[in-house]
Write an enzyme that holds these catalytic residues in place. Structure first.
Site, PDB file in Angstrom:
ATOM      1  N   ASP A   1       0.823  -1.208   0.000  1.00 62.53           N
ATOM      2  CA  ASP A   1       0.000   0.000   0.000  1.00 62.53           C
ATOM      3  C   ASP A   1       0.866   1.270   0.000  1.00 62.53           C
ATOM      4  OD1 ASP A   1      -2.659   1.241   0.383  1.00 62.53           O
ATOM      5  OD2 ASP A   1      -1.809   1.910   2.276  1.00 62.53           O
TER       6      ASP A   1
ATOM      7  N   GLU B   1       1.246  -0.615  -5.283  1.00 66.15           N
ATOM      8  CA  GLU B   1       0.153   0.345  -5.440  1.00 66.15           C
ATOM      9  C   GLU B   1       0.778   1.726  -5.539  1.00 66.15           C
ATOM     10  OE1 GLU B   1      -3.230   3.071  -3.869  1.00 66.15           O
ATOM     11  OE2 GLU B   1      -1.620   2.417  -2.575  1.00 66.15           O
TER      12      GLU B   1
HETATM   13  C1  GLC Z   1      -4.064   3.438  -0.503  1.00 63.20           C
HETATM   14  C2  GLC Z   1      -5.442   2.826  -0.422  1.00 63.20           C
HETATM   15  C3  GLC Z   1      -6.422   3.879  -0.019  1.00 63.20           C
HETATM   16  C4  GLC Z   1      -6.021   4.427   1.311  1.00 63.20           C
HETATM   17  C5  GLC Z   1      -4.557   4.887   1.314  1.00 63.20           C
HETATM   18  C6  GLC Z   1      -4.063   5.071   2.701  1.00 63.20           C
HETATM   19  O1  GLC Z   1      -3.971   4.416  -1.454  1.00 63.20           O
HETATM   20  O2  GLC Z   1      -5.778   2.246  -1.646  1.00 63.20           O
HETATM   21  O3  GLC Z   1      -7.727   3.375   0.022  1.00 63.20           O
HETATM   22  O4  GLC Z   1      -6.834   5.518   1.636  1.00 63.20           O
HETATM   23  O5  GLC Z   1      -3.701   3.940   0.742  1.00 63.20           O
HETATM   24  O6  GLC Z   1      -3.819   3.829   3.312  1.00 63.20           O
END
Ligand code: GLC
Length: 629
Positions: A282, A324
């Site tokens: 993440d 991500e």
């Molecule tokens: C990532 C997740 C998102 C979240 C962020 C903080 O971008 O996909 O949903 O708000 O991380 O953890």
């Protein structure tokens, strides 16, 4: 305490520490010898000057060895099978699904009951949204983690999760979970201790007594959740300031401290041993901070990921990372390699699919597929139509400029279009994180609502299918947001919930739409039509070996509304032509003359004579198996 020295000396120190706390088995030793020099090199670059460098590294190796010793046998076997076949996830049968445990099925037991449906759909990868212990009330859909070792009690227990993972494996489905390692919730034990002034844990976060450092950092950082708080810091009740990139209750970890790396490595290995086969890394771009920089995608962020990767290869071989990084496409790519993240979301293709549907012009998407689709060997895109997050327009301005498009104005147009402010729009979306200062915003909404189904646009269902036809045919792992296959619409009730009201992404995170699922086999409903068409595509894809892997070659037609590409196979090619426009498109025989005259339509299961040209209806597409001449 000793700083890092030579590989050999530090290797000996690490092994003797691991030995002293438990058996170091042969299999581990082999992988340790492979990975340790790499880990050592990375650690030296990250923490070479730290007085506790060697000790932290030794503790990490001890952890890895203990974790391997505790690893269940079936995971060892499955993991080594995957490690030996580094392309196992490139198959045309690979298909992902994603859902929230509570919203989709109530709890883990409910998810288990859905396994037959997941099989029916053909899933081989299931991403369960964060299910860890999190603060009551707002918790960013679980992205504020209070313990990585405890499942949120309302969803079940860690033992149930491990059992579920095992059942999924039996059904041929790999469990994917988030590794939320950029931040913890402010209720995590580490955060509580830091707040209480425990110096060991204060150094786990970036906490400052006054605004001097926050002001200095904020000179160059970007606001990520401006609706929540301006800048990158939030003030604590005692007056101090803590780094919080996202919500005020999500505190960023301080990776400049090797103890943080060690602690998070322990959590990661724990999760891998529960049967998590893919870790969704993440917010990777944010994990390293340096004054005077945007504090995004710094070189150290990569070193950290590589170090985590080396550890996994030692203690849980075969486990994958998915990146991500929802950033500029050049940057997205920097996270993708076998030694870093083997998988990555493809936010560019996702955003440009929506861009093409809005503009009825496929050229920007065509250009991206021709220019930005290639990946290193043994890595893959995760291609999706939408996720649990907003849609951000992360295309490259320089690419757009080549087509005479001004990036800034175009993003404005796309935002207006998708939040329903543009005259004649078919979309029913909601703005997310509008920043009045910069004019920036992103878009929330389900696929069906954004595509026109909610507005009753005649092309709505076709666009849902078309967007999936693209995601399913460009390679890598297509990822379905569960509910989209029955054309789930926006759920506006989030505004009644005080914990969710201020986060418009909840509009597209509604509960499993039971009524729509009940209608999925009924032909004369939107749910039934979309479901039938999508499942047909899924099975056509699973039967076409050309769709495996990532190889893709552009195929241009004279019509800018038509997206075209070829997926090469052995002797045959699948030609994909997709019309994003509202008018029929006629592809003349000359354009198709590089192929053998007879083609096979994989979706309809019929032969097609290319000498007659092709008529693509509005929002129509074909997957044609052809033979190049
Ligand atoms: C990532 C997740 C998102 C979240 C962020 C903080 O971008 O996909 O949903 O708000 O991380 O953890």
């Amino acid at each position: 305490m000793t700083t890092l020295t030579t590989v050999d000396a530090d290797r000996a120190a690490a092994l003797s520490a691991a030995d002293a706390s438990g058996r170091v088995d042969e299999a581990f030793l082999g992988r340790f010898d492979e990975q340790f020099p790499r880990l050592h090199g990375l650690f030296t670059r990250l923490y070479g000057e730290r007085p506790d460098g060697q000790e932290q590294l030794a503790q990490i190796v001890t952890l890895a060895s203990a974790s391997w010793n505790a690893r269940p046998l079936d995971l060892r076997v499955r993991g080594s099978r995957h490690a030996e076949d580094p392309d196992w996830f490139q198959s045309e049968r690979m298909l992902g699904g994603v859902c929230y445990v509570d919203r989709y099925a109530g709890n883990l037991a409910g998810i288990r009951e859905q396994i037959p449906y997941f099989r029916e759909l053909g899933l081989s990868y299931l991403h369960l949204m964060p299910l860890f212990d999190a603060p009551e009330g707002p918790n960013d859909g679980g992205y504020a983690v209070s313990s990585y070792r405890r499942v949120n009690p309302s969803l079940g227990s860690m033992a149930q999760l491990a059992d579920l993972a095992a059942e999924l494996r039996l059904a041929g489905i790999s469990l994917v979970l988030d590794f939320i390692f950029n931040h913890t919730s402010d209720e995590h034990e580490w955060a509580r201790k830091a707040y209480a002034g425990d110096p060991e844990f204060e150094d786990f976060y970036l906490i400052f007594p006054d605004r001097t450092m926050p002001d200095a950092y904020e000179e160059t950082t970007r606001e990520i959740f401006p609706e929540d708080h301006p800048g990158s810091f939030v003030q604590l009740e005692d007056g101090r300031w803590v780094w919080a990139t996202f919500h005020s209750y999500q505190w960023d970890l301080n990776y400049a401290n090797p103890a943080v790396f060690r602690a998070m490595a322990g959590e990661m290995l724990f999760l891998a041993n529960q049967g998590v086969e893919v870790l969704r890394m993440d917010a990777v771009a944010f994990i390293w901070k340096r004054l005077g920089t945007p504090c995004e995608s710094l070189p150290e962020a990569h070193l950290l990921l590589q170090a985590f990767n080396a550890l996994l290869a030692m203690a849980a071989p075969g486990t994958l990372f998915k990146s991500e990084a929802i950033v500029h496409p050049d940057e997205v790519l920097t996270y993708v390699s076998p030694g870093e993240c083997q998988l990555s979301y493809n936010p560019l293709q996702m955003a440009l699919t929506w861009e093409a549907l809005a503009t009825r012009d496929a050229r920007l998407l065509q250009q991206a597929l021709e220019r930005r689709h290639d990946l290193p060997p043994h890595t893959a895109w995760v291609n999706y139509v939408r996720s649990h997050d907003d849609i951000g327009w992360t295309f490259a301005d320089e690419d757009a400029a080549e087509l005479g498009i001004d990036g800034y104005a175009h993003r404005r147009f796309l935002n207006d279009f998708y939040v329903g402010r543009h005259e004649g729009t078919f979309a029913r979306g909601v703005p997310f994180q509008e920043n009045p200062r910069t004019g920036d915003a992103r878009v929330a909404g389900t696929t069906a609502s954004l595509a026109g189904v909610e507005a009753g646009d005649p092309g709505g269902e076709d666009r849902v299918v078309l967007a999936h036809a693209i995601a399913l045919s460009t390679g890598g792992i297509p990822l379905l947001y569960l509910g989209d296959e029955v054309a789930q619409l926006n759920d506006y009730t989030y505004t009644d919930d005080p914990d969710r009201r201020s986060d418009s992404r909840w509009v597209h995170r509604g509960n499993r739409p039971r009524d729509r699922y009940a209608e999925r086999l009924t032909a004369d409903t939107a749910a039934g039509r979309v479901h039938r068409r999508l499942t047909k595509l899924i099975s056509a894809r699973a039967g076409a070996a050309e769709f495996a892997g990532n190889a893709l070659v552009g195929f241009r037609t004279p019509d800018p509304a038509v997206l075209g590409y070829q997926r090469p196979g052995e002797g045959t090619v699948v030609l994909v032509l997709a019309n994003v426009g509202d008018e029929q498109s006629l592809i003349d025989p000359l354009t198709l003359s590089g192929f053998d005259r007879m083609a096979h339509d994989l979706v309809l299961g019929v032969d097609v004579d290319l000498d007659e040209g092709l008529a693509l209806p509005p929002h129509g597409f074909v997957w044609l198996r052809v033979r190049p001449l």
